[in-house]
Scaffold this active site. Structure first.
Site, PDB file in Angstrom:
ATOM      1  N   GLY A  80       4.307   0.483 -58.236  1.00  0.00           N
ATOM      2  CA  GLY A  80       3.704  -0.841 -58.219  1.00  0.00           C
ATOM      3  C   GLY A  80       3.102  -1.210 -59.557  1.00  0.00           C
ATOM      4  O   GLY A  80       1.939  -0.954 -59.809  1.00  0.00           O
ATOM      5  N   THR A  81       3.917  -1.810 -60.404  1.00  0.00           N
ATOM      6  CA  THR A  81       3.435  -2.199 -61.722  1.00  0.00           C
ATOM      7  C   THR A  81       4.498  -3.071 -62.384  1.00  0.00           C
ATOM      8  O   THR A  81       5.564  -3.279 -61.825  1.00  0.00           O
ATOM      9  CB  THR A  81       3.176  -0.943 -62.583  1.00  0.00           C
ATOM     10  OG1 THR A  81       2.482  -1.313 -63.757  1.00  0.00           O
ATOM     11  CG2 THR A  81       4.463  -0.284 -62.992  1.00  0.00           C
ATOM     12  N   THR A  82       4.176  -3.652 -63.549  1.00  0.00           N
ATOM     13  CA  THR A  82       5.201  -4.326 -64.355  1.00  0.00           C
ATOM     14  C   THR A  82       4.959  -3.978 -65.809  1.00  0.00           C
ATOM     15  O   THR A  82       3.869  -4.226 -66.337  1.00  0.00           O
ATOM     16  CB  THR A  82       5.120  -5.859 -64.222  1.00  0.00           C
ATOM     17  OG1 THR A  82       5.066  -6.215 -62.865  1.00  0.00           O
ATOM     18  CG2 THR A  82       6.321  -6.513 -64.871  1.00  0.00           C
ATOM     19  N   LYS A 135      -2.258   0.427 -69.381  1.00  0.00           N
ATOM     20  CA  LYS A 135      -0.930   0.938 -69.069  1.00  0.00           C
ATOM     21  C   LYS A 135      -0.096   1.161 -70.312  1.00  0.00           C
ATOM     22  O   LYS A 135       1.060   1.558 -70.204  1.00  0.00           O
ATOM     23  CB  LYS A 135      -0.208  -0.034 -68.131  1.00  0.00           C
ATOM     24  CG  LYS A 135      -0.874  -0.088 -66.781  1.00  0.00           C
ATOM     25  CD  LYS A 135      -0.010  -0.701 -65.730  1.00  0.00           C
ATOM     26  CE  LYS A 135      -0.805  -0.791 -64.444  1.00  0.00           C
ATOM     27  NZ  LYS A 135      -0.115  -1.447 -63.372  1.00  0.00           N
TER      28      LYS A 135
END
Lengths: 272, 204
Positions: free
Chosen positions: A55-57, A88
């Site tokens: 769950g990330t971009t 991140k």
């Protein structure tokens, strides 16, 4: 299959007429049961949930002036937002950065480990390690842990003698050299915007804005992405953080609220 | 993620002084993907009775249609509107009818009874009623909502202050939930008027 409800039928005989309108209210109570082998687990198995992958971009692309690397800043645990302010994009050394996707602990530990190995290489060989070499060190390490449950989807970006280089490395042991990558659950949305606006000979400002926009659109559509859109630029002289914008402000900037004139306004009637 | 978290939702209702407020988020999603940002979760049954439905979106719409049908039939027969307590019992019975294949919905009912006494209640997907004197919450963000409401709520608030409180509680709670948010919808109902407002929140 119906339950035996004869014990509850005492009042059904009072009501003779059973036309359509009354049928629903006065029919003797009976429960419809689903036809399946395991009806205790029926609710749990109603829909098969696919575990959301990372769950990330994050995204990175190579262009004329170097590499742009961008990411959002949300960590989610299932549905709960654990933090809106997570870093991140991690710096391995002053000229190489990497993105974090998947297990946060895994990514941060192995990137720090990679930074240590890169520094040792520099001391032993009196020259900087290439991005190809650094990503290979990471891949070989991750491959030896294959199947043990590490979850890492990272991009290593840097400028060396070969020019700007971008490698995608994951915990399955995959390593790909490329010029455009996006990793995480929000990556389809980011790819859509990125692929649409990409040109190799963009100036740095336009490239950074493209990355920011791609991350913003991913945070809008993907539930597991949000917080702050962070953009870094990696050039021949090293990396530099360009911006960190809260996506709420980006939303107001790209889609400002338009005052819709009311169709009808209520008039105040003066008292007679 | 369970079936209740498939679409994502957040609902809260609060009691004020001779008034009540009911608020919901506006997101419709399919797991993590957001499909719409204007989904309606709060429905009017009559001028002084509103029901909010959280959970699976298809059941939200179907259950509302069934309840609207039942209430219209009641109006035709009794020539008056249903009292909130009666309506709550109706919803509870309708949900228990499907005991072994339930509607995956958790309703929040808010209404103004006789003498303008506000009434709120919530129930689980099988119809177990929970009456409250202060606030009720439902949806994927319910744990955050409980915390926010518990700290922000005061008894006997006037409509304007009630609107501020419920909006702040909703927006701060959905910011901690991936599956709900993208704006808010608030109804504040007093004996003489209904105010419907849309909130601008974080769109991530």
């Amino acid at each position: 299959m119906k339950l035996d409800t004869t014990g509850l039928e005492s009042f059904a005989s009072f009501h003779g007429e059973m036309d359509d309108l009354h049928g629903e209210f006065w029919a003797p109570p009976s429960f419809d049961l689903p036809v399946c082998a395991d009806f205790d687990g029926f609710q749990k198995n109603a829909i098969q949930m696919v575990k959301p992958a990372k769950g990330t971009t994050t995204l990175a692309f190579v262009f004329k002036e170097g590499i742009i690397v961008a990411a959002e800043s949300r960590t989610s645990m299932g549905g709960y937002v654990a933090s809106q302010n997570v870093k991140k994009i991690v710096e391995i050394n002053p000229y190489m950065i990497a993105t974090v996707a998947g297990g946060a602990a895994d990514c941060i530990f192995w990137h720090r480990n990679l930074g240590m190995k890169c520094r040792l290489y520099e001391l032993e060989n009196k020259r900087r390690i290439s991005v190809a070499g650094a990503s290979k060190l990471l891949t070989n390490m991750l491959y030896s842990y294959r199947g043990m449950g590490l979850s890492i989807g990272t991009m290593v970006a840097g400028c060396d003698e070969m020019g700007p280089s971008l490698y995608y490395v994951d915990s399955e042991g995959g390593r790909l050299k490329g010029s455009r990558f996006s990793v995480g659950s929000g990556s389809p949305y980011a790819y859509a915007v990125l692929d649409n606006g990409y040109r190799y000979d963009m100036p740095t400002g336009e490239a950074a804005e493209l990355a920011r926009r791609a991350i913003y659109h991913a945070t809008f559509r993907d539930g597991a992405s949000g917080g702050v859109a962070v953009v870094y630029h990696v050039g021949p002289d090293g990396w530099k953080k360009i911006s960190g914008d809260d996506v709420r402000e980006l939303h107001d900037k790209y889609y400002p609220a338009v005052q819709v004139p009311p169709e009808q306004e209520m008039m105040q009637v003066p008292p007679v | 993620m369970s079936i209740f978290e498939y679409n994502g939702s957040a609902l809260v209702a609060m009691v004020g002084k001779n008034c009540f407020a009911i608020a919901s988020d506006r997101r419709l999603g399919v797991q993590l993907q957001t499909i719409a940002t204007d989904f309606q979760r709060i429905f009017k049954i009559h001028d002084k009775l509103y029901i909010g439905l959280s959970g699976l979106a298809t059941d939200v719409q179907t259950l509302y249609q069934r309840l609207a049908f039942r209430h219209k039939l009641y109006q035709l027969r009794e020539e008056r509107d249903m009292k909130p307590e009666t309506f709550a019992s109706l919803v509870s019975a309708l949900l228990y009818e499907k005991r072994f294949g339930p509607y995956f919905c958790q309703p929040v009912i808010a209404g103004l009874g006789d003498d303008s006494v506000p009434f709120i209640c919530t129930m689980d997907c099988l119809g177990a009623k929970e009456l409250a004197k202060d606030f009720v919450v439902s949806g994927t963000a319910s744990e955050s909502l409980y915390g926010a409401c518990e700290s922000m709520y005061k008894p006997n608030m006037e409509p304007e202050e009630l609107f501020e409180t419920i909006s702040q509680a909703l927006l701060s709670s959905v910011d901690r939930d991936c599956l709900s948010g993208w704006g808010g919808h608030v109804f504040v109902v007093t004996p003489t008027q209904v105010q419907e407002r849309t909130l601008k929140g974080r769109m991530d």
